[in-house]
Each structure stands twice: as C-alpha cells, then as structure tokens.
Design a protein around this motif. Sequence first.
Motif, PDB file in Angstrom:
ATOM      1  N   THR A  18       0.873  -1.424   0.197  1.00 43.05           N
ATOM      2  CA  THR A  18       0.136  -0.051  -0.075  1.00 43.05           C
ATOM      3  C   THR A  18       0.705   1.117  -0.102  1.00 43.05           C
ATOM      4  OG1 THR A  18      -1.642  -1.190   1.345  1.00 43.05           O
ATOM      5  CG2 THR A  18      -1.913   1.249   1.218  1.00 43.05           C
ATOM      6  N   THR A  19       2.083   1.299   0.817  1.00 45.75           N
ATOM      7  CA  THR A  19       3.010   2.394   0.606  1.00 45.75           C
ATOM      8  C   THR A  19       3.559   2.696  -0.569  1.00 45.75           C
ATOM      9  OG1 THR A  19       3.369   1.901   2.933  1.00 45.75           O
ATOM     10  CG2 THR A  19       4.952   3.475   1.857  1.00 45.75           C
ATOM     11  N   PHE A  67      -5.734   7.526 -16.473  1.00 39.62           N
ATOM     12  CA  PHE A  67      -5.003   6.453 -15.965  1.00 39.62           C
ATOM     13  C   PHE A  67      -4.632   6.726 -14.509  1.00 39.62           C
ATOM     14  CE2 PHE A  67      -0.830   4.086 -15.032  1.00 39.62           C
ATOM     15  CZ  PHE A  67      -1.472   2.886 -15.014  1.00 39.62           C
ATOM     16  N   HIS A  68      -4.447   8.177 -14.237  1.00 38.61           N
ATOM     17  CA  HIS A  68      -4.114   8.675 -12.840  1.00 38.61           C
ATOM     18  C   HIS A  68      -5.438   8.342 -11.998  1.00 38.61           C
ATOM     19  CE1 HIS A  68      -3.762  12.281  -9.790  1.00 38.61           C
ATOM     20  NE2 HIS A  68      -2.932  11.360  -9.558  1.00 38.61           N
ATOM     21  N   ARG A  69      -6.730   8.797 -12.692  1.00 34.64           N
ATOM     22  CA  ARG A  69      -7.694   8.592 -11.682  1.00 34.64           C
ATOM     23  C   ARG A  69      -7.876   6.870 -11.432  1.00 34.64           C
ATOM     24  NH1 ARG A  69     -12.654  11.754 -15.016  1.00 34.64           N
ATOM     25  NH2 ARG A  69     -11.546  13.639 -15.364  1.00 34.64           N
ATOM     26  N   LEU A  70      -7.742   6.107 -12.433  1.00 35.85           N
ATOM     27  CA  LEU A  70      -8.013   4.644 -12.151  1.00 35.85           C
ATOM     28  C   LEU A  70      -6.898   4.285 -10.952  1.00 35.85           C
ATOM     29  CD1 LEU A  70      -8.902   1.971 -12.646  1.00 35.85           C
ATOM     30  CD2 LEU A  70      -7.066   1.827 -14.579  1.00 35.85           C
ATOM     31  N   VAL A  71      -5.857   4.541 -11.119  1.00 33.56           N
ATOM     32  CA  VAL A  71      -4.910   4.341 -10.004  1.00 33.56           C
ATOM     33  C   VAL A  71      -5.445   5.078  -8.429  1.00 33.56           C
ATOM     34  CG1 VAL A  71      -2.449   4.075  -9.039  1.00 33.56           C
ATOM     35  CG2 VAL A  71      -2.967   3.998 -11.406  1.00 33.56           C
ATOM     36  N   ALA A  72      -5.827   6.140  -8.800  1.00 33.32           N
ATOM     37  CA  ALA A  72      -6.298   6.844  -7.456  1.00 33.32           C
ATOM     38  C   ALA A  72      -7.244   5.966  -6.787  1.00 33.32           C
ATOM     39  CB  ALA A  72      -6.487   8.314  -7.672  1.00 33.32           C
ATOM     40  N   MET A  73      -8.267   5.614  -7.672  1.00 31.65           N
ATOM     41  CA  MET A  73      -9.463   4.717  -7.181  1.00 31.65           C
ATOM     42  C   MET A  73      -8.973   3.514  -6.734  1.00 31.65           C
ATOM     43  SD  MET A  73     -12.616   3.383  -9.368  1.00 31.65           S
ATOM     44  CE  MET A  73     -11.806   2.114 -10.000  1.00 31.65           C
ATOM     45  N   VAL A  74      -8.190   2.799  -7.170  1.00 31.28           N
ATOM     46  CA  VAL A  74      -7.619   1.559  -6.589  1.00 31.28           C
ATOM     47  C   VAL A  74      -6.964   1.980  -5.286  1.00 31.28           C
ATOM     48  CG1 VAL A  74      -6.027  -0.453  -6.976  1.00 31.28           C
ATOM     49  CG2 VAL A  74      -7.507   0.549  -8.947  1.00 31.28           C
ATOM     50  N   ALA A  75      -6.010   2.797  -5.144  1.00 31.97           N
ATOM     51  CA  ALA A  75      -5.295   3.148  -3.949  1.00 31.97           C
ATOM     52  C   ALA A  75      -6.233   3.621  -2.814  1.00 31.97           C
ATOM     53  CB  ALA A  75      -4.358   4.310  -4.344  1.00 31.97           C
ATOM     54  N   GLY A  76      -7.265   4.206  -3.072  1.00 31.75           N
ATOM     55  CA  GLY A  76      -8.293   4.705  -2.248  1.00 31.75           C
ATOM     56  C   GLY A  76      -8.812   3.478  -1.504  1.00 31.75           C
ATOM     57  N   THR A 100      -6.318   5.407   9.952  1.00 36.24           N
ATOM     58  CA  THR A 100      -7.546   6.025  10.262  1.00 36.24           C
ATOM     59  C   THR A 100      -7.439   7.375   9.646  1.00 36.24           C
ATOM     60  OG1 THR A 100      -8.356   4.660  12.080  1.00 36.24           O
ATOM     61  CG2 THR A 100      -9.345   6.841  11.792  1.00 36.24           C
ATOM     62  N   VAL A 101      -6.141   8.037  10.155  1.00 35.47           N
ATOM     63  CA  VAL A 101      -5.884   9.421   9.599  1.00 35.47           C
ATOM     64  C   VAL A 101      -5.867   9.746   7.961  1.00 35.47           C
ATOM     65  CG1 VAL A 101      -4.148  11.441   9.310  1.00 35.47           C
ATOM     66  CG2 VAL A 101      -4.846  10.156  11.582  1.00 35.47           C
ATOM     67  N   ALA A 102      -5.217   8.604   7.323  1.00 39.36           N
ATOM     68  CA  ALA A 102      -5.073   8.485   5.855  1.00 39.36           C
ATOM     69  C   ALA A 102      -6.354   8.203   5.431  1.00 39.36           C
ATOM     70  CB  ALA A 102      -4.140   7.257   5.686  1.00 39.36           C
ATOM     71  N   THR A 103      -7.178   7.464   5.794  1.00 38.67           N
ATOM     72  CA  THR A 103      -8.579   7.434   5.268  1.00 38.67           C
ATOM     73  C   THR A 103      -9.589   8.518   5.417  1.00 38.67           C
ATOM     74  OG1 THR A 103      -8.309   5.048   5.993  1.00 38.67           O
ATOM     75  CG2 THR A 103     -10.707   5.706   5.481  1.00 38.67           C
ATOM     76  N   VAL A 104      -9.549   9.063   6.650  1.00 42.34           N
ATOM     77  CA  VAL A 104     -10.149  10.411   6.651  1.00 42.34           C
ATOM     78  C   VAL A 104      -9.800  11.426   5.929  1.00 42.34           C
ATOM     79  CG1 VAL A 104     -10.517  12.346   8.395  1.00 42.34           C
ATOM     80  CG2 VAL A 104     -10.601   9.733   9.210  1.00 42.34           C
ATOM     81  N   LEU A 105      -8.744  11.318   5.232  1.00 45.30           N
ATOM     82  CA  LEU A 105      -7.957  12.480   4.527  1.00 45.30           C
ATOM     83  C   LEU A 105      -8.616  12.470   3.075  1.00 45.30           C
ATOM     84  CD1 LEU A 105      -4.639  13.277   5.897  1.00 45.30           C
ATOM     85  CD2 LEU A 105      -6.548  14.936   5.962  1.00 45.30           C
ATOM     86  N   LEU A 106      -9.002  10.933   2.743  1.00 42.53           N
ATOM     87  CA  LEU A 106      -9.086  10.534   1.400  1.00 42.53           C
ATOM     88  C   LEU A 106     -10.319  11.426   0.586  1.00 42.53           C
ATOM     89  CD1 LEU A 106      -9.075   6.762   1.538  1.00 42.53           C
ATOM     90  CD2 LEU A 106      -7.423   8.305   0.136  1.00 42.53           C
ATOM     91  N   PRO A 107     -11.470  11.442   1.388  1.00 40.31           N
ATOM     92  CA  PRO A 107     -12.592  12.215   0.662  1.00 40.31           C
ATOM     93  C   PRO A 107     -12.196  13.704   0.204  1.00 40.31           C
ATOM     94  CG  PRO A 107     -13.434  11.253   2.639  1.00 40.31           C
ATOM     95  CD  PRO A 107     -12.065  10.877   2.570  1.00 40.31           C
ATOM     96  N   LEU A 134       0.581  13.861   3.505  1.00 39.81           N
ATOM     97  CA  LEU A 134       0.103  13.253   4.640  1.00 39.81           C
ATOM     98  C   LEU A 134      -0.624  11.881   4.526  1.00 39.81           C
ATOM     99  CD1 LEU A 134      -1.712  16.562   6.009  1.00 39.81           C
ATOM    100  CD2 LEU A 134       0.470  15.547   6.809  1.00 39.81           C
ATOM    101  N   ILE A 135      -1.276  11.449   3.778  1.00 43.19           N
ATOM    102  CA  ILE A 135      -1.659  10.133   3.424  1.00 43.19           C
ATOM    103  C   ILE A 135      -0.580   9.260   3.232  1.00 43.19           C
ATOM    104  CG2 ILE A 135      -3.056   8.705   1.634  1.00 43.19           C
ATOM    105  CD1 ILE A 135      -4.884  11.046   1.399  1.00 43.19           C
ATOM    106  N   TYR A 136       0.415   9.596   2.377  1.00 42.68           N
ATOM    107  CA  TYR A 136       1.282   8.703   2.100  1.00 42.68           C
ATOM    108  C   TYR A 136       2.390   8.479   3.444  1.00 42.68           C
ATOM    109  CZ  TYR A 136       6.089   7.182   0.362  1.00 42.68           C
ATOM    110  OH  TYR A 136       7.262   6.613   0.109  1.00 42.68           O
ATOM    111  N   ALA A 137       2.461   9.649   4.362  1.00 40.79           N
ATOM    112  CA  ALA A 137       3.242   9.434   5.684  1.00 40.79           C
ATOM    113  C   ALA A 137       2.481   8.655   6.472  1.00 40.79           C
ATOM    114  CB  ALA A 137       3.341  10.683   5.872  1.00 40.79           C
TER     115      ALA A 137
END
Length: 286
Positions: A18-19, A67-76, A100-107, A134-137
């Motif tokens: 995931t990282t 393609f960027h959108r597709l990878v973003a959706m998968v990563a989310g 949880t912090v990473a997930t909260v930032l996704l929207p 921040l999500i990556y960290a």
Amino acid sequence: MDLPSRSELGFRHYLAGTTALTGILMLLGVYTAAAGAGLTCAQRWPLCDGAVFGLFPADWMSFIEWFHRLVAMVAGFVILGATAHAWRAGRSRRVRGALTVATVLLPAQIILGALTVTRYEWVILTAHFSTATLIYAGVALATGWSFADRVAPGAARRATLAAAGLLPAFLVLSPRLLFVYGETAQVALYTVGLAALAALCWATVWTRAAGGSSRSALATGLAAVVLGGLLVLGRQVFGTSAQLAMVGGSLLAFYLAFGAAHWGELPLAGRARGVPGTERGSRSDD
C-alpha cells in the motif's frame, strides 16, 4: 520468540504494498501535472474528452489523466481495506490511528483532485499535494509500526543511512539546480524524495521500538517533517527564494539524518524487540 501468524505477515506485506502504491500514485500525479494532462478536461470534468470510463481516450494526454484517476481509485480502496482490517483484527493502536488519519483524508483528497482540474489554482494545487503527502506518511508510518516488533537488529540504522544516502540525490535533482525541471526531472526528484521520506518514517519508528536513542529518533522525525515540506515546496513556481529554501532544507534534512546515524545508540545488534537475549524486554507499541 513467537513467530507471526500468516495473517499478520500478510497484513504487513499488504501495508508495504500500500505504501508503494500510494507513492506510485503520487508520482503519476506529479507527471500528470507536469505534462499538463489535467488541462485536457478543462470544464468538461468528469468526462473530459467524452471517453467511456477512459477506455478509449482521445489522445495521450487524456490517457494520462484517466490512468491517474484509475490508480487513485484503486489506491483509495486499498487504503480503506487496510484500515477496515486493522480495526477488525485489533491491530495496534498506532497502526489503526495512522491508517484512520489516511482514510479520513481521502474524501478531501478526491475533492481537491477534482478542483485541480476544474479550477487549477495555486492554493488548490498546494492543498492537493500536501494532503497526498500526509496520506503517504500515514500509510508509511502504519507500515513501520506493523513491522516494529519484528525488524532485524540494526534495521533502524540502515533505514537512517538509506535516507541519508538518498538526500544528496534529492538535492542534486532540486528544481533548476542542475537540470531543466521538466516531467522526467520532476518524477526523478519525487521518486527519490518519497523513498527517503518512507525511510525516515521507518527509522523513527524502529529506533523508538528497539530502545534506541531518543535524540536519533527526534532527528529522523524532524528530517521527515523537513523533507515533507520540501516535497510540497517542489510543486510551486520557482524563484530564487524557493530555490534557496530547497537547497537549505535538503542540507538540513541530510544533516539530521546523517547525524542520527552517528550520534550514537541506534541499535546495531541484540537490542531489537522480540530478539532473545536483548538488553531490553519486549514492550507493546500501544
């Protein structure tokens, strides 16, 4: 020493993947912005050139954006899955918190991603990449904490030295220092920078977990904060002041990382948690 269960090992490897996936997504975002591919959408977002779910993009630029959108959706969904499992399986408090912090930032990141296409303003672009960092960290820290009780002796020092080795390359690749800051140079800069950021996060976590020097852990933690700021700075329009800040910040981060590896008490052997005969007993990361 108790061996980790297959589920535990699988989750740790899942987090490591995931990282990596989150880092790849950020590199795709850097390339998409540098190439101006997002501008192909103009005011036609989300359909852009009218392609059906991006299967038949009109040109290369449209393909990059889709393609960027597709990878973003998968990563989310991958991050969301990691967070759900961490809570359901009762993983450590720190792992759950970071995910949880990473997930909260996704929207917020999704909304900002859309705004970078429809409005393309400096504040929005900065907020978008800052949130991504921040999500990556958060995911990187969760990965580090998940491995903290099983890392080999000396892992913290090796991670610190890896970061210290990457930071000079980050400095050399800094915007307009030696290279034209085109798509290739930007992707190279962020490949090195994101790898160094993950290494610094892991070094900080593992130093603390192995009972190493708090001074070293503080130094790598500060270096990670400085580097994160530099990654955001690198997305700005560059003038002399920003260039000086980039160089100075890179040197500071290198000094902190290099110093952390040599200021002493980063465990070299026999002090990792869970290793029989260690000087310190095992302790929970909660």
